[in-house]
Design a protein around this motif. Structure first.
Motif, PDB file in Angstrom:
ATOM      1  N   SER A   1     -19.999   0.715  -1.514  1.00 19.54           N
ATOM      2  CA  SER A   1     -21.126  -0.095  -1.956  1.00 19.54           C
ATOM      3  C   SER A   1     -22.106  -0.274  -0.812  1.00 19.54           C
ATOM      4  N   LEU A   2     -23.200  -0.966  -1.110  1.00 14.05           N
ATOM      5  CA  LEU A   2     -24.150  -1.393  -0.096  1.00 14.05           C
ATOM      6  C   LEU A   2     -23.754  -2.798   0.353  1.00 14.05           C
ATOM      7  N   VAL A   3     -23.627  -3.001   1.653  1.00 16.61           N
ATOM      8  CA  VAL A   3     -23.210  -4.288   2.189  1.00 16.61           C
ATOM      9  C   VAL A   3     -24.006  -4.572   3.463  1.00 16.61           C
ATOM     10  N   GLN A   4     -24.201  -5.841   3.749  1.00 13.68           N
ATOM     11  CA  GLN A   4     -24.917  -6.219   4.958  1.00 13.68           C
ATOM     12  C   GLN A   4     -24.015  -6.131   6.180  1.00 13.68           C
ATOM     13  N   ALA A   5     -24.623  -5.906   7.323  1.00 12.90           N
ATOM     14  CA  ALA A   5     -23.866  -5.885   8.575  1.00 12.90           C
ATOM     15  C   ALA A   5     -23.103  -7.192   8.743  1.00 12.90           C
ATOM     16  N   GLY A   6     -21.864  -7.070   9.195  1.00 14.69           N
ATOM     17  CA  GLY A   6     -21.001  -8.234   9.337  1.00 14.69           C
ATOM     18  C   GLY A   6     -20.159  -8.521   8.117  1.00 14.69           C
ATOM     19  N   GLY A   7     -20.459  -7.839   7.025  1.00 17.28           N
ATOM     20  CA  GLY A   7     -19.741  -8.062   5.781  1.00 17.28           C
ATOM     21  C   GLY A   7     -18.438  -7.288   5.702  1.00 17.28           C
ATOM     22  N   SER A   8     -17.797  -7.416   4.556  1.00 12.38           N
ATOM     23  CA  SER A   8     -16.500  -6.777   4.325  1.00 12.38           C
ATOM     24  C   SER A   8     -16.537  -5.976   3.035  1.00 12.38           C
ATOM     25  N   LEU A   9     -15.607  -5.036   2.957  1.00 12.09           N
ATOM     26  CA  LEU A   9     -15.509  -4.181   1.782  1.00 12.09           C
ATOM     27  C   LEU A   9     -14.086  -3.638   1.726  1.00 12.09           C
ATOM     28  N   ARG A  10     -13.566  -3.444   0.519  1.00 12.31           N
ATOM     29  CA  ARG A  10     -12.254  -2.810   0.380  1.00 12.31           C
ATOM     30  C   ARG A  10     -12.384  -1.547  -0.445  1.00 12.31           C
ATOM     31  N   LEU A  11     -11.959  -0.452   0.141  1.00 14.04           N
ATOM     32  CA  LEU A  11     -11.925   0.823  -0.561  1.00 14.04           C
ATOM     33  C   LEU A  11     -10.529   1.056  -1.125  1.00 14.04           C
ATOM     34  N   SER A  12     -10.491   1.756  -2.252  1.00 12.51           N
ATOM     35  CA  SER A  12      -9.224   2.142  -2.866  1.00 12.51           C
ATOM     36  C   SER A  12      -9.180   3.647  -3.040  1.00 12.51           C
ATOM     37  N   CYS A  13      -7.971   4.180  -3.008  1.00 11.49           N
ATOM     38  CA  CYS A  13      -7.755   5.602  -3.276  1.00 11.49           C
ATOM     39  C   CYS A  13      -6.589   5.691  -4.249  1.00 11.49           C
ATOM     40  N   ALA A  14      -6.882   6.082  -5.474  1.00 14.99           N
ATOM     41  CA  ALA A  14      -5.856   6.214  -6.501  1.00 14.99           C
ATOM     42  C   ALA A  14      -5.378   7.662  -6.554  1.00 14.99           C
ATOM     43  N   ALA A  15      -4.067   7.835  -6.543  1.00 17.64           N
ATOM     44  CA  ALA A  15      -3.476   9.162  -6.542  1.00 17.64           C
ATOM     45  C   ALA A  15      -2.756   9.443  -7.855  1.00 17.64           C
ATOM     46  N   SER A  16      -2.783  10.696  -8.257  1.00 13.96           N
ATOM     47  CA  SER A  16      -2.046  11.114  -9.442  1.00 13.96           C
ATOM     48  C   SER A  16      -1.604  12.560  -9.262  1.00 13.96           C
ATOM     49  N   GLY A  17      -0.624  12.963 -10.056  1.00 12.89           N
ATOM     50  CA  GLY A  17      -0.183  14.348 -10.035  1.00 12.89           C
ATOM     51  C   GLY A  17       0.925  14.657  -9.060  1.00 12.89           C
ATOM     52  N   GLY A  18       1.418  13.673  -8.351  1.00 10.12           N
ATOM     53  CA  GLY A  18       2.502  13.901  -7.417  1.00 10.12           C
ATOM     54  C   GLY A  18       3.304  12.638  -7.233  1.00 10.12           C
ATOM     55  N   THR A  19       4.338  12.700  -6.410  1.00  5.89           N
ATOM     56  CA  THR A  19       5.127  11.512  -6.107  1.00  5.89           C
ATOM     57  C   THR A  19       4.495  10.843  -4.904  1.00  5.89           C
ATOM     58  N   PHE A  20       3.750   9.797  -5.165  1.00  5.71           N
ATOM     59  CA  PHE A  20       2.896   9.164  -4.161  1.00  5.71           C
ATOM     60  C   PHE A  20       3.663   8.801  -2.906  1.00  5.71           C
ATOM     61  N   SER A  21       4.876   8.281  -3.077  1.00  7.17           N
ATOM     62  CA  SER A  21       5.638   7.782  -1.932  1.00  7.17           C
ATOM     63  C   SER A  21       6.109   8.905  -1.005  1.00  7.17           C
ATOM     64  N   GLU A  22       5.937  10.156  -1.390  1.00  7.83           N
ATOM     65  CA  GLU A  22       6.335  11.270  -0.536  1.00  7.83           C
ATOM     66  C   GLU A  22       5.226  11.722   0.398  1.00  7.83           C
ATOM     67  N   TYR A  23       4.052  11.121   0.276  1.00  2.61           N
ATOM     68  CA  TYR A  23       2.887  11.589   1.020  1.00  2.61           C
ATOM     69  C   TYR A  23       2.440  10.584   2.080  1.00  2.61           C
ATOM     70  N   ALA A  24       2.152  11.099   3.248  1.00  4.29           N
ATOM     71  CA  ALA A  24       1.373  10.334   4.211  1.00  4.29           C
ATOM     72  C   ALA A  24      -0.076  10.370   3.728  1.00  4.29           C
ATOM     73  N   MET A  25      -0.795   9.293   3.996  1.00  2.00           N
ATOM     74  CA  MET A  25      -2.160   9.164   3.488  1.00  2.00           C
ATOM     75  C   MET A  25      -3.108   8.802   4.626  1.00  2.00           C
ATOM     76  N   GLY A  26      -4.376   8.986   4.372  1.00  6.80           N
ATOM     77  CA  GLY A  26      -5.325   8.614   5.408  1.00  6.80           C
ATOM     78  C   GLY A  26      -6.747   8.522   4.895  1.00  6.80           C
ATOM     79  N   TRP A  27      -7.605   8.020   5.762  1.00  2.59           N
ATOM     80  CA  TRP A  27      -9.045   7.923   5.493  1.00  2.59           C
ATOM     81  C   TRP A  27      -9.820   8.648   6.580  1.00  2.59           C
ATOM     82  N   PHE A  28     -10.825   9.379   6.145  1.00  2.00           N
ATOM     83  CA  PHE A  28     -11.808   9.978   7.017  1.00  2.00           C
ATOM     84  C   PHE A  28     -13.180   9.500   6.553  1.00  2.00           C
ATOM     85  N   ARG A  29     -14.161   9.723   7.388  1.00  2.00           N
ATOM     86  CA  ARG A  29     -15.527   9.470   6.953  1.00  2.00           C
ATOM     87  C   ARG A  29     -16.430  10.578   7.471  1.00  2.00           C
TER      88      ARG A  29
END
Length: 124
Positions: free
Chosen positions: A10-38
């Motif tokens: 989203s658009l947010v002002q400096a100093g603000g907060s935001l929570r991103l989500s990543c929903a997974a499907s098609g595999g056994t989620f608990s078997e995967y290491a996960m990460g974020w890039f930008r």
């Protein structure tokens, strides 16, 4: 084949907060290491954070350490990135990634699976 879908950008002002989500499907989620890039315009893809399969091990880039928190809920097949004290330089497309090898592969950008990304814009 694992599918990853990010949300929460989203658009947010400096100093603000935001929570991103990543929903997974098609595999056994608990078997995967996960990460974020930008990826910022004109820049290389940048590692942000990684989390092991059970959430016990977490890793952060220096640029976001102490401001961002990565977590996961294996029961919901979802990973999160809680971002606080946002700065204009955090403006980027944020992508989630997954790999069965482990957090080393995630941190190196060698993951097998990537989402399409969600846009985060921080205004000054």
């Amino acid at each position: 084949q694992v599918q990853l879908v990010e949300s929460g950008g989203s658009l947010v002002q400096a100093g603000g907060s935001l929570r991103l989500s990543c929903a997974a499907s098609g595999g056994t989620f608990s078997e995967y290491a996960m990460g974020w890039f930008r990826q910022r315009p004109g820049k290389e893809r940048e590692f942000i954070a990684a989390i092991g399969w059970n959430g016990a091990d977490t890793y952060y880039s220096y640029s976001v350490k102490d401001r961002f928190t990565i977590s996961r809920d294996n029961a919901k097949n979802t990973m999160y990135l809680q971002m606080s004290s946002l700065k204009p330089e955090d403006t980027a497309v944020y992508l989630c990634t997954a790999d069965r090898v482990g957090t080393s592969a995630v941190r190196d950008g060698r993951s097998d699976y990537w989402g399409q990304g969600t846009q985060v814009t921080v205004s000054s």
